[in-house]
Design an enzyme around this catalytic site. Structure first.
Site, short mmCIF file in Angstrom:
data_model
loop_
_atom_site.label_atom_id
_atom_site.label_comp_id
_atom_site.label_asym_id
_atom_site.label_seq_id
_atom_site.Cartn_x
_atom_site.Cartn_y
_atom_site.Cartn_z
N ASP A 219 45.91 38.90 55.75
CA ASP A 219 44.48 39.07 55.63
C ASP A 219 43.80 38.64 56.92
O ASP A 219 44.28 37.76 57.63
CB ASP A 219 43.94 38.23 54.47
N ASP A 258 46.25 44.38 54.82
CA ASP A 258 46.00 43.72 53.54
C ASP A 258 44.48 43.55 53.42
O ASP A 258 43.75 44.50 53.63
CB ASP A 258 46.76 42.40 53.47
N ASP A 262 40.02 36.97 51.78
CA ASP A 262 40.49 36.50 50.48
C ASP A 262 39.97 35.08 50.27
O ASP A 262 40.06 34.22 51.17
CB ASP A 262 42.01 36.50 50.40
N ARG A 317 37.04 46.62 46.22
CA ARG A 317 37.01 45.16 46.32
C ARG A 317 35.89 44.65 47.23
O ARG A 317 36.13 44.08 48.29
CB ARG A 317 38.36 44.61 46.81
#
Length: 439
Positions: A219, A258, A262, A317
């Site tokens: 990430d 990715d 996060d 997302r």
């Protein structure tokens, strides 16, 4: 100007650069007067989202002159992070720093050969019933694992507590880096452009789905078990490596990205303001698992505020939420034809999405803005789609009755500063969001 050298890389120490954005300062008295225009010493204003809760977020604002660094390369940046322990520090980033400046080949383990990997694990040869976990170290998969471990060690940078990382001017940032804000408190990241790291060595999993799939790591930024984190005026993008330019192998996209951000594993009290998230697939994940073992550490945490961000040309997302009380207000969402959804309603999530604006292309319904993964009530009021007020829950339920959403998140956000009219958000966010706006 003072300078200190670690491993041949110069890290300069300077007191200040002129600030363009007036915010609350963490210092007082005559020192405050000397630092009043230094953006690197600005702190999160009181009441500005969840990161202002409790002790608030000051980052490295209290750093003395010995703990202020200007860095221009990856080794120098990592050295500055490691210097001085958890004493308050400010790291000023000058220019674009490439974490993999020598290219992916420099990270490959001796003997690794991608063509040999493809030949051995093609579905025609290997099949789709057995994963690669038992492959020995000297196999193509074993050499891929070793190569991936080299990349993991190289591109991840661990951010200590009480740190401010800020770009100088309009063109500061990172390529190929993975910022790890892990198990620490009080971090500020501002005015930086992050080009998402590419996984140089994605893994083929024959058992992922009915046709197998490529899985990638890394990430752009991870907030893992950390508290009081402020991400402000940054730009997150795939940049020169968009998924649209990626090849296919075994009939599947060779996925090398990715997430962009996060927030997981009990992280708490995070504010993301005035950022741009663009050109990406799996953008932001809040809470990484439905499992009960993970839930035990996530319940009552994962409290995150998003405001005045631009979410542009993303697939999904923005964010997907589990467990957390997430407040998303005054954001602008701009979709393209690859759009899947914006808000993912996950297990025990308590999302409040208010006063946002959505710009959707012709043929994309407002019903897609919300995606139900689990039955979790949410609040979604005063949102505009293509300039018109839209009840996102009602339109979703009317068009997707098999995934009915319930209204009422069960809490009311109080940590908000300026709340702008939703109809004006496209212009306000367009003029103010992203890197290069703080100097």
């Amino acid at each position: 100007m003072n300078a200190q050298i670690w491993h041949g890389h110069v890290i300069t120490k300077a007191l200040a650069v002129a600030g363009c954005t007036a915010l609350v300062l963490a210092v007082t008295g005559t020192t405050a007067q000397a630092r009043a225009h230094d953006a690197a010493r600005q702190t999160l204003p009181a009441g500005d989202g969840w990161a202002s809760e409790g002790t608030g977020t000051t980052g490295g604002a209290a750093a003395d002159a010995a703990h202020v660094y200007t860095v221009t390369d990856w080794a120098g940046f990592k050295a500055a992070l490691a210097a001085g322990g958890t004493a308050p520090k400010i790291i000023k980033v000058k220019g674009t720093i490439d974490a993999v400046s020598e290219g992916c080949d420099s990270l490959a383990a001796p003997g690794y050969d991608f063509d040999a990997y493809l030949a051995k694990y093609s579905p025609e040869t290997w099949g789709l019933d057995t994963d690669l976990s038992a492959e020995p170290d000297d196999s193509p998969e074993g050499l891929r694992r070793a190569s991936a471990a080299n990349q993991d060690q190289t591109i991840k940078a661990n951010v200590p507590a009480n740190t401010t990382i800020i770009g100088i001017g309009r063109n500061a940032g990172f390529k190929g880096a993975s910022l790890q804000i892990k198990a620490v408190d009080n971090v500020i990241v501002r005015n930086l452009t992050f080009e998402s790291p590419i996984d140089c060595f994605p893994q083929w999993d024959p058992t992922d789905g009915s046709t197998g799939n490529w899985n990638s790591e890394y990430d752009t930024a991870v907030v893992y078990g950390s508290t009081h984190v402020w991400l402000d005026h940054n730009t997150f993008t795939d940049g020169s490596h968009p998924d649209s330019a990626a090849p296919t192998y075994f009939g599947m996209l060779y996925q090398q990205h990715d997430g962009e951000l996060d927030i997981v594993r009990g992280a708490n009290h995070v504010t993301a303001s005035w950022n741009v998230f663009t050109e990406h697939d799996k953008t932001i994940l809040i809470g990484n698992s439905d499992s009960e073992s993970t839930a035990a550490g996530d319940r009552g945490k994962l409290k995150v505020t998003f405001h005045h961000n631009l979410f542009s040309n993303l697939v999904e997302r923005a964010p997907r939420v589990r467990f957390g009380q997430v407040d998303s207000y005054n954001n602008h969402f701009v979709a393209d034809d690859d759009y899947s959804y914006s808000f993912g309603i996950g297990k025990e999530s308590q999302l409040v999405a208010e006063h946002n604006a959505f710009t959707l292309p012709e043929g994309i319904s407002a019903a897609k803005v919300l995606k139900r993964w689990n039955v979790s009530p949410l609040t979604a009021t005063d949102n505009y789609v293509n300039g018109k007020p839209t009840d996102l829950i009602a339109v979703h339920n009317a068009e997707i009755p098999a995934e009915t959403l319930e209204s009422g998140a069960g809490w009311t956000p109080t940590l908000r500063t300026q709340v702008d009219p939703a109809k004006k958000i496209p212009g306000i966010v367009g003029r103010g969001a992203g890197a290069g706006r703080v100097c």
